[in-house]
Design a protein around this motif. Structure first.
Motif, PDB file in Angstrom:
ATOM      1  N   PHE A 131     -22.280  22.227   9.437  1.00  0.00           N
ATOM      2  CA  PHE A 131     -22.533  20.820   9.132  1.00  0.00           C
ATOM      3  C   PHE A 131     -22.184  20.522   7.676  1.00  0.00           C
ATOM      4  N   CYS A 132     -22.625  21.384   6.768  1.00  0.00           N
ATOM      5  CA  CYS A 132     -22.334  21.178   5.342  1.00  0.00           C
ATOM      6  C   CYS A 132     -20.836  21.189   5.073  1.00  0.00           C
ATOM      7  N   HIS A 180     -18.184  20.834   7.306  1.00  0.00           N
ATOM      8  CA  HIS A 180     -17.354  19.867   8.040  1.00  0.00           C
ATOM      9  C   HIS A 180     -17.746  18.414   7.817  1.00  0.00           C
ATOM     10  N   HIS A 181     -19.036  18.127   7.683  1.00  0.00           N
ATOM     11  CA  HIS A 181     -19.467  16.732   7.543  1.00  0.00           C
ATOM     12  C   HIS A 181     -19.668  16.317   6.086  1.00  0.00           C
ATOM     13  N   LEU A 182     -20.107  17.244   5.253  1.00  0.00           N
ATOM     14  CA  LEU A 182     -20.344  16.920   3.849  1.00  0.00           C
ATOM     15  C   LEU A 182     -19.210  17.389   2.947  1.00  0.00           C
ATOM     16  N   GLU A 183     -18.252  18.131   3.535  1.00  0.00           N
ATOM     17  CA  GLU A 183     -17.132  18.699   2.793  1.00  0.00           C
ATOM     18  C   GLU A 183     -17.629  19.496   1.590  1.00  0.00           C
ATOM     19  N   ALA A 184     -18.690  20.252   1.798  1.00  0.00           N
ATOM     20  CA  ALA A 184     -19.329  21.018   0.731  1.00  0.00           C
ATOM     21  C   ALA A 184     -18.800  22.442   0.686  1.00  0.00           C
ATOM     22  N   HIS A 216     -25.469  24.638  -5.049  1.00  0.00           N
ATOM     23  CA  HIS A 216     -26.344  23.569  -4.594  1.00  0.00           C
ATOM     24  C   HIS A 216     -27.233  24.038  -3.450  1.00  0.00           C
ATOM     25  N   TYR A 251     -28.929  22.610   0.089  1.00  0.00           N
ATOM     26  CA  TYR A 251     -28.762  21.543   1.073  1.00  0.00           C
ATOM     27  C   TYR A 251     -30.056  21.434   1.867  1.00  0.00           C
ATOM     28  N   PHE A 254     -32.531  19.668   4.687  1.00  0.00           N
ATOM     29  CA  PHE A 254     -32.549  18.975   5.975  1.00  0.00           C
ATOM     30  C   PHE A 254     -33.998  18.707   6.355  1.00  0.00           C
ATOM     31  N   SER A 256     -28.350  11.622  -3.976  1.00  0.00           N
ATOM     32  CA  SER A 256     -27.704  12.830  -3.462  1.00  0.00           C
ATOM     33  C   SER A 256     -28.361  14.080  -4.024  1.00  0.00           C
ATOM     34  N   GLU A 257     -29.315  13.898  -4.955  1.00  0.00           N
ATOM     35  CA  GLU A 257     -29.967  15.039  -5.573  1.00  0.00           C
ATOM     36  C   GLU A 257     -31.458  14.792  -5.720  1.00  0.00           C
TER      37      GLU A 257
END
Length: 78
Positions: A14-15, A17-21, A27, A29, A31, A71-72
């Motif tokens: 998820f990180c 593919h969806h967040l391009e992280a 960092h 992440y 949830f 975002s943080e």
């Protein structure tokens, strides 16, 4: 929304593919579960992925409104 039964691979996917992280960039992440009583944190500690899970008995984690546009989080907020 993420199914809180998700483990390392699904949360990492998820990180990426969806967040391009880039999960190994230092960092964490975070949830939250739908009812805000469960939280999972995915982070890289230098040697591999770490998954922290927490369930609180009273109250809830931060509300959606408290997180809007952010975002943080600070360490004390976490």
């Amino acid at each position: 929304p993420i199914d809180m039964r998700a483990g390392f691979e699904r949360l990492h996917g998820f990180c990426v593919h969806h967040l391009e992280a880039k999960v190994n960039d230092g960092h964490a992440y975070v949830f939250f579960g739908k009812n805000r009583k469960r939280m999972k944190i995915l982070m890289y500690d230098g040697s591999g992925l770490v998954l922290i899970a927490k369930r609180i008995e009273r109250n809830q984690f931060m509300s959606h409104e408290e997180l809007l546009g952010r975002s943080e989080l600070t360490l004390s907020e976490l």
